[in-house]
Design an enzyme around this catalytic site. Structure first.
Site, PDB file in Angstrom:
ATOM      1  N   TYR A 117       0.834  -1.197   0.000  1.00 33.40           N
ATOM      2  CA  TYR A 117       0.000   0.000   0.000  1.00 33.40           C
ATOM      3  C   TYR A 117       0.875   1.256   0.000  1.00 33.40           C
ATOM      4  O   TYR A 117       1.564   1.556   0.979  1.00 33.40           O
ATOM      5  CB  TYR A 117      -0.924   0.034   1.215  1.00 33.40           C
ATOM      6  CG  TYR A 117      -1.857  -1.150   1.323  1.00 33.40           C
ATOM      7  CD1 TYR A 117      -2.171  -1.941   0.212  1.00 33.40           C
ATOM      8  CD2 TYR A 117      -2.445  -1.498   2.537  1.00 33.40           C
ATOM      9  CE1 TYR A 117      -3.028  -3.014   0.305  1.00 33.40           C
ATOM     10  CE2 TYR A 117      -3.307  -2.577   2.643  1.00 33.40           C
ATOM     11  CZ  TYR A 117      -3.593  -3.339   1.530  1.00 33.40           C
ATOM     12  OH  TYR A 117      -4.442  -4.413   1.635  1.00 33.40           O
ATOM     13  N   LEU A 154     -17.776  -3.456   2.041  1.00 33.19           N
ATOM     14  CA  LEU A 154     -18.705  -2.487   1.450  1.00 33.19           C
ATOM     15  C   LEU A 154     -18.541  -2.419  -0.068  1.00 33.19           C
ATOM     16  O   LEU A 154     -18.949  -1.445  -0.702  1.00 33.19           O
ATOM     17  CB  LEU A 154     -18.495  -1.104   2.066  1.00 33.19           C
ATOM     18  CG  LEU A 154     -18.853  -0.999   3.550  1.00 33.19           C
ATOM     19  CD1 LEU A 154     -18.507   0.375   4.105  1.00 33.19           C
ATOM     20  CD2 LEU A 154     -20.332  -1.297   3.760  1.00 33.19           C
TER      21      LEU A 154
END
Length: 338
Positions: free
Chosen positions: A61, A210
């Site tokens: 990341y 989500l």
């Protein structure tokens, strides 16, 4: 638990007690457009206040930038948090390159780099980010087990593996957590991994619960509604006709949300928690956010209960989703299911 903190579960069979919801920190450094670092730090504070103690990052990341960003917070709250990071996704100066390495020599190099960036002596939960079938799983897990013996890592995790792969790894060394995508839109993990995790006492840590934000109902066409640099523009199910088709699938989510006076995101998160109960599984979703308000909203979902009738309304959604969850599914567990 106190009234303002979420409940806790045990990580794996013998790990620490952690909040029943964790925090995915990836977006604080990359993939979702520019980040207000001050707001992101405030979100970390809000997470700890709410009892969210599992913080999830990876060396991939921001090519290490996310670990470096978290380091000061980790140092200030080391005894209060459970720190998870990952190795295995290899990135270079070429922004489009994504390689995978599970080689033991690479693992030994990667863990030292993560410890240095995180400015810590030990990683609480160390994941193999992706599986390289060219490297025997026993070799990779054996190298990870050695890190545990050396005290550099406390517990081991795998990401995007099948049920048989999870069992094979567990036979070499106990695996505390399995991190795979699981949501109303993505249920590949239920083919074999969920059952194996429940059987072995492995905690399932769903990422993208989500649907990369899509299940919030915030946008219907990723290509039009997302900022430049947002990686979702290149995800098949979140762009063009697929996005419009999938937005229409959220109608029952919105209906249920309205009935409870909550948001679509909270319904989606509650579904993950209750779906895990069906399988007798411990689950700790890690929705990602950079905003305190969204963190508070996500945490509130841990107290939402959906009825059997509502769960039945949501059941067909995943089977109707248009588009894959990645442009290239070859590194996911779905590609290796029999």
């Amino acid at each position: 638990m106190t009234a303002d903190k979420i409940s806790t579960v045990r990580l794996g069979t013998d790990g620490p007690l952690i909040g029943v919801q964790g925090l995915g920190c990836m977006g604080m450094s990359e993939f979702y457009g520019d980040t207000d670092e001050s707001a992101a730090r405030d979100t970390l504070d809000a997470a700890l206040e709410a009892g969210v103690t599992l913080l999830d990052t990876a060396d991939a990341y921001g090519r290490g930038a996310n670990e470096e960003f978290l380091a000061p917070f980790v140092a200030a709250h080391r005894d209060e948090i459970t720190l998870a990071t990952k190795f295995g996704l290899v990135r270079t100066d070429d922004p489009g390159y994504r390689g995978i390495s599970n080689d033991p020599a690479y693992i030994r190099t990667a863990v030292e780099a993560s410890l240095r960036r995180l400015n810590t002596d030990v990683i609480d939960l160390y994941y193999m980010h992706r599986r390289d079938p060219a490297v025997p799983l026993a070799e990779s897990v054996g190298a990870l087990a050695e890190l545990v013996r050396q005290g550099k890592v406390k517990q081991l995790g795998l990401s995007e593996v099948t049920g048989p792969e999870l069992r094979e790894a567990y036979a070499v060394h106990p695996i505390a957590a399995l991190q795979s995508e699981w949501s109303l839109f993505s249920r590949d993990v239920e083919r074999s991994a969920v059952g194996a995790a429940a059987e072995l006492g492995v905690t399932l840590v769903p990422y993208s619960p989500l649907g990369r934000g899509f299940l919030t109902g915030a946008f219907a066409d990723a290509g039009q509604d997302l900022s430049p640099g947002d990686f979702r523009q290149n995800q098949p199910r979140y762009s063009g006709d697929n996005a419009r088709t999938n937005a229409a699938l959220l109608e029952p989510v919105h209906t249920i949300a309205a009935a409870h006076g909550v948001t679509a995101a909270q319904v989606a998160l509650a579904w993950v928690q209750q779906r895990a109960e069906v399988h007798g599984l411990t689950v700790v979703p890690i929705p990602g956010t950079r905003k305190r308000g969204r963190l508070t909203e996500n945490v509130a979902a841990t107290r939402l209960r959906l009825s059997a009738e509502e769960l039945a309304l949501l059941e067909p959604i995943a089977g109707q989703v248009a588009g894959d969850r990645y442009p290239d599914m070859s590194s996911t567990s779905a590609a290796r299911e029999e």
